[in-house]
Design a protein around this motif. Structure first.
Motif, mmCIF file in Angstrom:
data_model
loop_
_atom_site.group_PDB
_atom_site.id
_atom_site.type_symbol
_atom_site.label_atom_id
_atom_site.label_comp_id
_atom_site.label_asym_id
_atom_site.label_seq_id
_atom_site.Cartn_x
_atom_site.Cartn_y
_atom_site.Cartn_z
ATOM 1 N N GLU A 1 0.825 -1.213 0.000
ATOM 2 C CA GLU A 1 0.000 0.000 0.000
ATOM 3 C C GLU A 1 0.858 1.262 0.000
ATOM 4 O OE1 GLU A 1 -2.353 -0.793 3.449
ATOM 5 O OE2 GLU A 1 -3.855 -1.904 2.306
ATOM 6 N N VAL A 2 1.924 1.256 0.769
ATOM 7 C CA VAL A 2 2.830 2.406 0.799
ATOM 8 C C VAL A 2 3.528 2.567 -0.551
ATOM 9 C CG1 VAL A 2 4.961 3.302 1.844
ATOM 10 C CG2 VAL A 2 3.149 2.379 3.297
ATOM 11 N N SER A 3 3.906 1.462 -1.162
ATOM 12 C CA SER A 3 4.538 1.510 -2.481
ATOM 13 C C SER A 3 3.587 2.094 -3.522
ATOM 14 C CB SER A 3 4.976 0.104 -2.902
ATOM 15 O OG SER A 3 5.495 0.108 -4.199
ATOM 16 N N ILE A 4 2.351 1.631 -3.519
ATOM 17 C CA ILE A 4 1.363 2.152 -4.468
ATOM 18 C C ILE A 4 1.163 3.648 -4.252
ATOM 19 C CG2 ILE A 4 -1.086 2.098 -5.099
ATOM 20 C CD1 ILE A 4 -0.966 -0.961 -4.546
ATOM 21 N N ALA A 5 1.019 4.063 -3.006
ATOM 22 C CA ALA A 5 0.810 5.484 -2.713
ATOM 23 C C ALA A 5 2.016 6.326 -3.117
ATOM 24 C CB ALA A 5 0.510 5.670 -1.224
ATOM 25 N N GLY A 6 3.203 5.838 -2.840
ATOM 26 C CA GLY A 6 4.412 6.598 -3.184
ATOM 27 C C GLY A 6 4.598 6.734 -4.686
ATOM 28 N N PHE A 7 4.457 5.637 -5.397
ATOM 29 C CA PHE A 7 4.589 5.693 -6.855
ATOM 30 C C PHE A 7 3.452 6.499 -7.480
ATOM 31 C CE2 PHE A 7 7.524 2.081 -6.350
ATOM 32 C CZ PHE A 7 8.519 2.444 -7.241
ATOM 33 N N ALA A 8 2.247 6.409 -6.889
ATOM 34 C CA ALA A 8 1.105 7.170 -7.407
ATOM 35 C C ALA A 8 1.349 8.671 -7.289
ATOM 36 C CB ALA A 8 -0.176 6.782 -6.671
ATOM 37 N N PHE A 9 2.027 9.086 -6.235
ATOM 38 C CA PHE A 9 2.352 10.499 -6.082
ATOM 39 C C PHE A 9 3.160 10.993 -7.279
ATOM 40 C CE2 PHE A 9 5.496 13.682 -4.836
ATOM 41 C CZ PHE A 9 4.659 14.724 -4.447
ATOM 42 N N PHE A 10 4.179 10.246 -7.649
ATOM 43 C CA PHE A 10 5.031 10.660 -8.761
ATOM 44 C C PHE A 10 4.320 10.539 -10.107
ATOM 45 C CE2 PHE A 10 8.152 9.687 -5.444
ATOM 46 C CZ PHE A 10 8.793 10.917 -5.394
ATOM 47 N N GLY A 11 3.522 9.493 -10.280
ATOM 48 C CA GLY A 11 2.748 9.351 -11.509
ATOM 49 C C GLY A 11 1.732 10.468 -11.679
ATOM 50 N N GLY A 12 1.054 10.820 -10.582
ATOM 51 C CA GLY A 12 0.082 11.915 -10.631
ATOM 52 C C GLY A 12 0.740 13.257 -10.906
ATOM 53 N N CYS A 13 1.887 13.479 -10.300
ATOM 54 C CA CYS A 13 2.622 14.730 -10.551
ATOM 55 C C CYS A 13 3.070 14.825 -12.001
ATOM 56 C CB CYS A 13 3.831 14.833 -9.621
ATOM 57 S SG CYS A 13 3.414 15.170 -7.903
ATOM 58 N N ALA A 14 3.549 13.719 -12.546
ATOM 59 C CA ALA A 14 3.992 13.718 -13.944
ATOM 60 C C ALA A 14 2.816 14.010 -14.878
ATOM 61 C CB ALA A 14 4.627 12.375 -14.293
ATOM 62 N N ARG A 15 1.662 13.392 -14.605
ATOM 63 C CA ARG A 15 0.487 13.652 -15.448
ATOM 64 C C ARG A 15 0.033 15.100 -15.298
ATOM 65 N NH1 ARG A 15 -4.937 13.316 -14.183
ATOM 66 N NH2 ARG A 15 -4.515 11.931 -12.449
ATOM 67 N N PHE A 16 0.052 15.621 -14.091
ATOM 68 C CA PHE A 16 -0.335 17.012 -13.875
ATOM 69 C C PHE A 16 0.537 17.953 -14.696
ATOM 70 C CE2 PHE A 16 0.559 21.003 -11.692
ATOM 71 C CZ PHE A 16 -0.696 21.585 -11.719
ATOM 72 N N LEU A 17 1.830 17.716 -14.695
ATOM 73 C CA LEU A 17 2.744 18.578 -15.450
ATOM 74 C C LEU A 17 2.462 18.513 -16.947
ATOM 75 C CD1 LEU A 17 6.059 17.925 -13.494
ATOM 76 C CD2 LEU A 17 4.642 20.003 -13.437
ATOM 77 N N LEU A 18 2.190 17.313 -17.462
ATOM 78 C CA LEU A 18 1.873 17.175 -18.888
ATOM 79 C C LEU A 18 0.569 17.881 -19.242
ATOM 80 C CD1 LEU A 18 2.829 13.471 -19.688
ATOM 81 C CD2 LEU A 18 3.782 15.521 -20.730
ATOM 82 N N THR A 19 -0.467 17.684 -18.435
ATOM 83 C CA THR A 19 -1.756 18.312 -18.762
ATOM 84 C C THR A 19 -1.730 19.816 -18.510
ATOM 85 O OG1 THR A 19 -2.650 17.712 -16.586
ATOM 86 C CG2 THR A 19 -3.119 16.213 -18.418
ATOM 87 N N ALA A 20 -0.928 20.261 -17.556
ATOM 88 C CA ALA A 20 -0.810 21.704 -17.333
ATOM 89 C C ALA A 20 -0.119 22.370 -18.511
ATOM 90 C CB ALA A 20 -0.040 21.982 -16.039
ATOM 91 N N LEU B 1 6.844 -3.908 -5.372
ATOM 92 C CA LEU B 1 7.426 -3.114 -6.451
ATOM 93 C C LEU B 1 6.570 -3.191 -7.709
ATOM 94 C CD1 LEU B 1 9.701 -1.332 -7.500
ATOM 95 C CD2 LEU B 1 11.000 -3.409 -8.022
ATOM 96 N N ALA B 2 6.100 -4.384 -8.036
ATOM 97 C CA ALA B 2 5.227 -4.547 -9.203
ATOM 98 C C ALA B 2 3.945 -3.738 -9.023
ATOM 99 C CB ALA B 2 4.899 -6.021 -9.413
ATOM 100 N N ALA B 3 3.357 -3.785 -7.847
ATOM 101 C CA ALA B 3 2.132 -3.020 -7.579
ATOM 102 C C ALA B 3 2.406 -1.523 -7.600
ATOM 103 C CB ALA B 3 1.534 -3.431 -6.234
ATOM 104 N N GLY B 4 3.546 -1.123 -7.069
ATOM 105 C CA GLY B 4 3.895 0.298 -7.056
ATOM 106 C C GLY B 4 4.092 0.860 -8.445
ATOM 107 N N LEU B 5 4.811 0.120 -9.273
ATOM 108 C CA LEU B 5 5.058 0.587 -10.638
ATOM 109 C C LEU B 5 3.799 0.548 -11.494
ATOM 110 C CD1 LEU B 5 8.498 -1.137 -11.340
ATOM 111 C CD2 LEU B 5 8.072 1.323 -11.116
ATOM 112 N N GLY B 6 3.091 -0.580 -11.469
ATOM 113 C CA GLY B 6 1.910 -0.742 -12.330
ATOM 114 C C GLY B 6 0.699 0.013 -11.832
ATOM 115 N N THR B 7 0.205 -0.371 -10.673
ATOM 116 C CA THR B 7 -0.998 0.253 -10.123
ATOM 117 C C THR B 7 -0.724 1.673 -9.667
ATOM 118 O OG1 THR B 7 -1.789 -1.906 -9.393
ATOM 119 C CG2 THR B 7 -2.803 0.015 -8.382
ATOM 120 N N GLY B 8 0.405 1.868 -8.999
ATOM 121 C CA GLY B 8 0.714 3.188 -8.458
ATOM 122 C C GLY B 8 1.095 4.203 -9.512
ATOM 123 N N PHE B 9 2.280 4.032 -10.087
ATOM 124 C CA PHE B 9 2.775 5.038 -11.026
ATOM 125 C C PHE B 9 1.934 5.116 -12.301
ATOM 126 C CE2 PHE B 9 5.283 6.685 -14.505
ATOM 127 C CZ PHE B 9 5.741 7.878 -13.956
#
Length: 124
Positions: A6-25, A61-69
């Motif tokens: 769960e922590v891995s998913i949340a951590g990777f999701a933070f970076f994935g969401g930030c990257a998407r935000f920058l692209l859409t902005a 790690l698999a969950a963090g990269l796939g589901t999270g990021f």
């Protein structure tokens, strides 16, 4: 062990969401399209590379990269909202955006799978 995933998913999701935000902005609907197409490629490449090469890849790690990021980097809701905005504005690009997202997304997934399998063979 579940908390690690769960922590891995949340951590990777933070970076994935930030990257998407920058692209859409930076590029609005085009940024959404870019993030979704890159996400199709990345998820397929990571899946095929991970499945074929890294047999002992930790679940967290698999969950963090796939589901999270990749899950946070791609966005079905923004894709639909962007299409709706283009359609309501009677933009000639609305159908191109819709069909391009679908077919280019499939092409990117196939290419990602191809690259993941090739990389696995090269390193395997």
């Amino acid at each position: 062990m579940l908390i690690r995933k769960e922590v891995s998913i949340a951590g990777f999701a933070f970076f994935g969401g930030c990257a998407r935000f920058l692209l859409t902005a930076a590029w609005s609907a085009a940024g959404t399209l870019i993030s979704n197409l890159l996400g199709c490629f990345l998820l397929a490449a990571l899946t095929y590379y991970g499945v074929n090469t890294i047999k002992g890849m930790p679940d967290w790690l698999a969950a963090g990269l796939g589901t999270g990021f990749v899950g946070a980097f791609t966005t079905f809701s923004s894709f639909n909202l962007d299409f709706l905005k283009l359609q309501q504005a009677n933009s000639p690009y609305a159908m191109a955006y819709l069909l391009g997202s679908i077919f280019l997304g499939l092409a990117c997934a196939y290419f990602g799978a191809f690259c993941g399998e090739r990389t696995a063979r090269w390193f395997g």
